[in-house]
Design a protein around this motif. Sequence first.
Motif, PDB file in Angstrom:
ATOM      1  N   ASP A 118      55.192  38.987  33.891  1.00  0.00           N
ATOM      2  CA  ASP A 118      54.211  40.126  34.678  1.00  0.00           C
ATOM      3  C   ASP A 118      53.778  39.026  35.658  1.00  0.00           C
ATOM      4  O   ASP A 118      53.935  38.357  36.700  1.00  0.00           O
ATOM      5  N   ALA A 119      52.783  39.863  36.429  1.00  0.00           N
ATOM      6  CA  ALA A 119      52.004  39.117  37.806  1.00  0.00           C
ATOM      7  C   ALA A 119      51.440  38.107  37.168  1.00  0.00           C
ATOM      8  O   ALA A 119      50.755  36.676  38.284  1.00  0.00           O
ATOM      9  N   ASN A 120      50.952  37.869  36.270  1.00  0.00           N
ATOM     10  CA  ASN A 120      50.729  36.490  35.492  1.00  0.00           C
ATOM     11  C   ASN A 120      51.103  35.574  34.228  1.00  0.00           C
ATOM     12  O   ASN A 120      50.159  34.982  34.349  1.00  0.00           O
ATOM     13  N   HIS A 138      46.834  31.911  39.378  1.00  0.00           N
ATOM     14  CA  HIS A 138      47.674  32.209  40.832  1.00  0.00           C
ATOM     15  C   HIS A 138      48.467  30.823  40.640  1.00  0.00           C
ATOM     16  O   HIS A 138      49.252  29.949  39.252  1.00  0.00           O
ATOM     17  N   LEU A 280      58.902  42.356  41.056  1.00  0.00           N
ATOM     18  CA  LEU A 280      57.413  42.058  41.000  1.00  0.00           C
ATOM     19  C   LEU A 280      57.198  42.492  42.086  1.00  0.00           C
ATOM     20  O   LEU A 280      55.590  42.892  42.524  1.00  0.00           O
ATOM     21  N   ILE A 282      57.934  41.339  44.686  1.00  0.00           N
ATOM     22  CA  ILE A 282      58.201  40.320  46.158  1.00  0.00           C
ATOM     23  C   ILE A 282      59.339  39.834  47.301  1.00  0.00           C
ATOM     24  O   ILE A 282      60.635  40.213  46.586  1.00  0.00           O
ATOM     25  N   ARG A 297      51.326  33.281  51.322  1.00  0.00           N
ATOM     26  CA  ARG A 297      51.141  34.652  50.537  1.00  0.00           C
ATOM     27  C   ARG A 297      52.303  35.123  50.448  1.00  0.00           C
ATOM     28  O   ARG A 297      52.845  35.359  51.438  1.00  0.00           O
ATOM     29  N   THR A 298      52.818  35.507  49.092  1.00  0.00           N
ATOM     30  CA  THR A 298      54.128  36.589  49.023  1.00  0.00           C
ATOM     31  C   THR A 298      53.298  38.074  49.138  1.00  0.00           C
ATOM     32  O   THR A 298      52.111  38.194  49.324  1.00  0.00           O
ATOM     33  N   LEU A 300      52.381  39.429  46.676  1.00  0.00           N
ATOM     34  CA  LEU A 300      51.605  39.326  45.729  1.00  0.00           C
ATOM     35  C   LEU A 300      50.511  38.670  46.079  1.00  0.00           C
ATOM     36  O   LEU A 300      50.916  37.374  46.228  1.00  0.00           O
ATOM     37  N   HIS A 302      48.390  36.115  45.298  1.00  0.00           N
ATOM     38  CA  HIS A 302      47.880  35.424  44.156  1.00  0.00           C
ATOM     39  C   HIS A 302      48.661  34.456  44.087  1.00  0.00           C
ATOM     40  O   HIS A 302      49.001  33.661  43.267  1.00  0.00           O
TER      41      HIS A 302
END
Length: 462
Positions: A118-120, A138, A280, A282, A297-298, A300, A302
Motif C-alpha cells: 500500500d502507500a506506506n 516516505h 498506487l 503512480i 515527487r510522484t 503520491l 510522500h
Amino acid sequence: MQEFDIVVIGSGPAGEGAAMMAAKNHRRVALVERSVEIGGGCTHWGTIPSKALRHAVKTLSDLRHNPLTRNYYNANPPEYPQLLSSADKVVESQIASRRRYYERNRVPVFEGSASFLDANRIEVRGESAAPEILKAAHFVIASGSRPYHPPDLDFTHPRVKDSDSILRYGHHPFSVTIFGAGVIGCEYASIFVNLGAKVTLVNTQDRLLSFLDEEIAEALSYHLREQGCLIRHQEEYERVEPRERDVVLHLKSGRRIKSDVLLWANGRTGNSDGMGLAELGIALNSRGQVLVDDCYRTALPHIYAVGDVIGPPALASAASVQGRFATQHILDPSVQPQPLEMIPSGIYTIPEISSVGRTERDLHAARVPYEVGHAAFKSLARAQMTGETVGMLKLLFHSETLQVLGVHCFGDRASEIVHIGQTVMADPATNSIRYFINTTFNYPTMAEAYRVAAHNGLNRLA
C-alpha cells in the motif's frame, strides 16, 4: 514489520545519495537492494566496468602508437576478455567502500525485490530469506534502468548484446555493429575501434549527440572516422538476422551490415516493473520511467523517484544530486532543487568530451550576445609532452558582461578539465572570462588552456 522514517529502493548513486543524506540527518533509514551486492548498475555493469574497460583500451592504444613500446604491444596483444578483467578489482573495491558507508552510518540493507503493498508499506522478497515488510512515512525510488530490448530481438543469441551483456562477451571481436549513436553507443564505438575492431556505428539521427555544442560533436565524428569507425546516419532498424558465425543487421534503407557481434544501444527502460506503482496511481511512461514533478515527487507526494528510473539526464553525478535533494525536500519542503544545467556532462569516448552550461545553439536561439574563446590542445606544452594533442577547450561568454556562459572540452582528461570552468560559473562573484587571465596556472598544465582560450576570446571583442 519494521518501521522507518525513509526507505530507499536501490543502491546506485541516486539511492546512496538519498540514504546517506537521511542518515547524516539522524533519520531512521533503510535501503533495499535486489542484487547480492550493493552499488547498483553503475558499479556492477555500467559506469565503473565500462570506464575501466575504456581506460585499459586507451592505455593499449597509447602503447601501440608509442615507438618505445609498440614492438612489445605487437608481440603480446591482449584480447577483449583479458581487458574486461581489468575492471574486477575496481568493482570489488567500490563494493567494499560502499558497504562500509552503510555500516558506518548504521543503515540496514535489505536484500531482495521491493513491491508496494500500500502507500506506506513495501514487501521485500529475497531468494533465500523470508519476506520482510517495511513501513515508512516516505519512500525514495532509485531503482535505476536497464537497456531497452525490442520484443522482436533475441538477446539470448550469443552474437546479440546490449550495453550490459557486452561486458560479459567472451571473445575478441573482429567486427562490431553498434545500433544507436547516443552516449553509450559512441563510447563503445571508441572502445572497439581503438581495440582494432572494424566498427560500424548506426545512428537514427542526422548527426552524433545533437545535445552537444555542434563544434564538439563534429570533432567527435571526425575523430571516430579518423580512427576507422564507419558512421551511418539517419538509418532505421528493420530486423536482425543472427547466424552461427555472424549477425546481420537489416535496415529500412535496404542496407545490410554483417559483423561478429551486434551491440544494441538504442534507449533504456526504467526498472519500475513489479513494484506495484501503477496500482498506487503512480504514472509511468512507455519506457517504464516514473513521472515526477520538479521536486522529484510522484503522484503520491510522500513517494519520490530519482536517478535513471525517471529518465534524462541519466548521469551518475546527476542521480546522486537528485537523491540527496529528495531527502532534503522530505526534511524541508521549502528547499529548491539544484539547476541541472550546472551539472557537467561527461562522455568517455576516446578522446573524452565534457561540457557545462549553454551551447552556441542555445545562445543564438535566445539572442544572447556572446563571443567564443578557443584553445587548441596541440599548442599546449603539457599536451605536446604527453602526446595528447587532439582536442580543444571552448569558452562561451557574454560579449558585454563577460560572464562565462558555457564550457565545452574535447580531448584527453576533458571530464577533469571542465570542473575549473564549472567552479567559476557557479560563483557570481568570480564569473568572468577575465578570471582565467588574472589567475596564475601551474606551467606546464592542461589547465592553462583556460588562459589561452580567455585571451583568444577577448581578442575577438570589438
